[in-house]
Design a protein around this motif. Sequence first.
Motif, PDB file in Angstrom:
ATOM      1  N   ALA A  43      -2.512   5.665   0.339  1.00  0.00           N
ATOM      2  CA  ALA A  43      -3.550   4.675   0.585  1.00  0.00           C
ATOM      3  C   ALA A  43      -3.585   4.188   2.029  1.00  0.00           C
ATOM      4  O   ALA A  43      -4.548   3.582   2.460  1.00  0.00           O
ATOM      5  N   SER A  44      -2.510   4.435   2.795  1.00  0.00           N
ATOM      6  CA  SER A  44      -2.446   3.861   4.127  1.00  0.00           C
ATOM      7  C   SER A  44      -2.569   4.879   5.261  1.00  0.00           C
ATOM      8  O   SER A  44      -2.819   4.505   6.393  1.00  0.00           O
ATOM      9  N   PHE A  91       0.840  -1.197   0.000  1.00  0.00           N
ATOM     10  CA  PHE A  91       0.000   0.000   0.000  1.00  0.00           C
ATOM     11  C   PHE A  91       0.872   1.243   0.000  1.00  0.00           C
ATOM     12  O   PHE A  91       1.851   1.310   0.743  1.00  0.00           O
ATOM     13  N   SER A  92       0.473   2.204  -0.826  1.00  0.00           N
ATOM     14  CA  SER A  92       1.256   3.441  -0.868  1.00  0.00           C
ATOM     15  C   SER A  92       0.929   4.297   0.359  1.00  0.00           C
ATOM     16  O   SER A  92       0.007   3.992   1.107  1.00  0.00           O
TER      17      SER A  92
END
Lengths: 360, 398
Positions: B53-54, B49-50
């Motif tokens: 995104a996290s 996850f980038s």
Amino acid sequence: MIELVNVTKEYPGTVAVKDLTFEVGDGEFCVLIGPSGCGKSTTLRMINRLIEATSGTLLIDGTDIRDYRPEELRRKIGYAIQSVGLFPHMTVAQNISVVPGLLKWETSRIDKRVGELLDLFGLDPSAYKGKYPRELSGGEAQRVGVARALAADPSILLMDEPFGALDPITRESLQNEFSRIQRGLKKTIVFVTHDIDEAIRLAARILIMREGELVQYDTPENILTSPGDKFVLEFIGTDRALKRLARLPVQGLMRSALSVVLSDDPGKVEKSLAENSYLWVTDNEGRLKGWLDRKVLDKAPFNMEDSIVRIRVADFAVSPDSTAKEALSKMVLAGTSSAPVVDNTDLLVGEIRLADLLEA
Amino acid sequence: MLTAQSTKQFKFINIDRVALIAAAAGLLSTFAAGFVTFKPNRIAAGEAFSLAASVPLQGFLAFLALWILVALLSISGIRLEKQAVFTSICGGSLLLLTFFLAGQYATAATLEHGSISRISPGTGMWIMVFAEVVLLLNAVQRGGERTRFVTALSAATVAGFVFLLLTGHLNDISIMKEYFNRQDRFFSEFKVHLLLATSSVGAATLLGIPLGILALKKKSLDAPTFFTLNILQTIPSLALFGILIPLLAYLSARYSLIREIGVQGIGWAPAVTALTLYSILPIARNTYAGFATVDPGALDAGLGMGMTRTQLLMKVEIPIASPVILNGIRIALVQAIGLTAVAALIGAGGFGVFIFQGLGQAAVDLILLGAIPTILLAVAADGITNWCIAVIQPRGIR
């Protein structure tokens, strides 16, 4: 007093010092000199037992040096060397304190002594006490080195080419300074060098060595006037007459100088000049300004202001402390047969003549 | 032609290249695909996850803003000392933010997917942390007259990290999960690791210093001593352990005295022996170099002034040589801490145990549980010995 009696040092295959006998009187400045490998340093190092003699006896004030523990003996003898050997991690004050520290002097006494010695060598104690050896120039480091050797006020000082690694100008100024200090301290000094000029400048007596043997042991004057053999003659060089002049201070050779003052009556000056080949000219305070040549009288009429040869005092004059060699050098440069002698404020105190040098 | 005027116009701009590169790496990782990795269980394949995104949007924007600020500072042209102050503030905040947000994400994901799920730092986070550490270390180095402030700030950052660790904020990150599974073992292996490394270096110090002095004073021993030590140093550690196993096993079987003190073919005995042998060279070599720096003139003068050999050694030679010797011990210690990790293979214990267990189980997090403390231990040993060297360094010698 230091006495060496039949001292020999042998190494496997070679003899460094051969049956050497001589003595150095109290307060005497003795210079050991000779070509490298002649055994002069070995001789010096036998006196404080850094090297043990193979045979023979060394006495200090009548006591055999083997009666002392080596450390005990060395703490009574100052030691200064060419590489200086200051301890890099200690300050100037700590370096000077080494021997007093070994002798367990009280701190206050050590502090006082460090201050005295730095003063003696022209180093401001407040500025230099806390410096580290790497912050010192070569000349300053060697001053500290010699001060360290003198720290516990030993009566004897051993010096192994202490000024050898310095540039010529620093070396000469340190030699002069050390000469002056020695006149006050009157230490018994054994000094090793390979520089004959240094030996002549400093020594009361010079001991010339070759291949471990004593060749001649005499005052510089006697060695220069009557070298013992061909080796000595070659060693002291072809300019020994000049070297002798280097031993003679101007003080002893100068005579009173004839001078006139700038504001004197021209008629009186003209009369006086007619009787002498030249006259020194000073200002009202007696400071040297120039000179008058009798030849100007040939071109009448005499005008004092135009006739004076104005000079730069530093180029022409010598001081009473200068050597006869310097006086001669100035005369040759100026093309004159006499040189004025002035004190450090340019006051004319006398003159020195070429004829006097030739007779000296 | 370069005239006087044109040189005057030329002004040196204080670009902090290291900070600039760190900022570039930081920005890269801000947008990188794998900030964290999510695995449904310990050994399953992970999903990356980038950062965006996290972590919450504000967090993402904070990263972006701080890294851009660092980049701008590094080319701003203001004095490096001042830059160091600002970049260290940014670096410290970034580092704490990274761990804070990663911990938060891990906790949330664990709640959602259950406690067997694993959230580990991804490539992006490693690069990010690396860039932040570089930023801080660089600031400490360039701090100049502000070094104290910058160092205090870095220390505060470390304290902040420890705070996050102790309050359990990072407990749901996979490495910490591995740690909780092996908590007791972790501290016993830590002790073993430290003991193996320090006792070997201690023994090597006792052997290396006399050896170095001997090689210096006896010229005939110089070449053979260092020839042997150099050869020893080139033997790969695994090979040396391998050679020692049968040798010590034989000695142990043959002599009961040796057996009784616990010497076996495997375990601590071959490990300490090998580590000691490796540690002798840097210590002996630096002892040799340290004593060789003492000016022979100083020794001559010292003797000539009436110092005894012992006084000369204690007051002159050792003070001058000891910073160099201690530097040798520092090198040996850092090297030994690294090599001790390998010693786990022959049953000596230490953090290497986790590394090799992790390799066996293909569990990256377990490998890291062994590797990261080993690195931190080496860095700490390096820092502490460097500080000791600075303390004993005589002022008169650079």
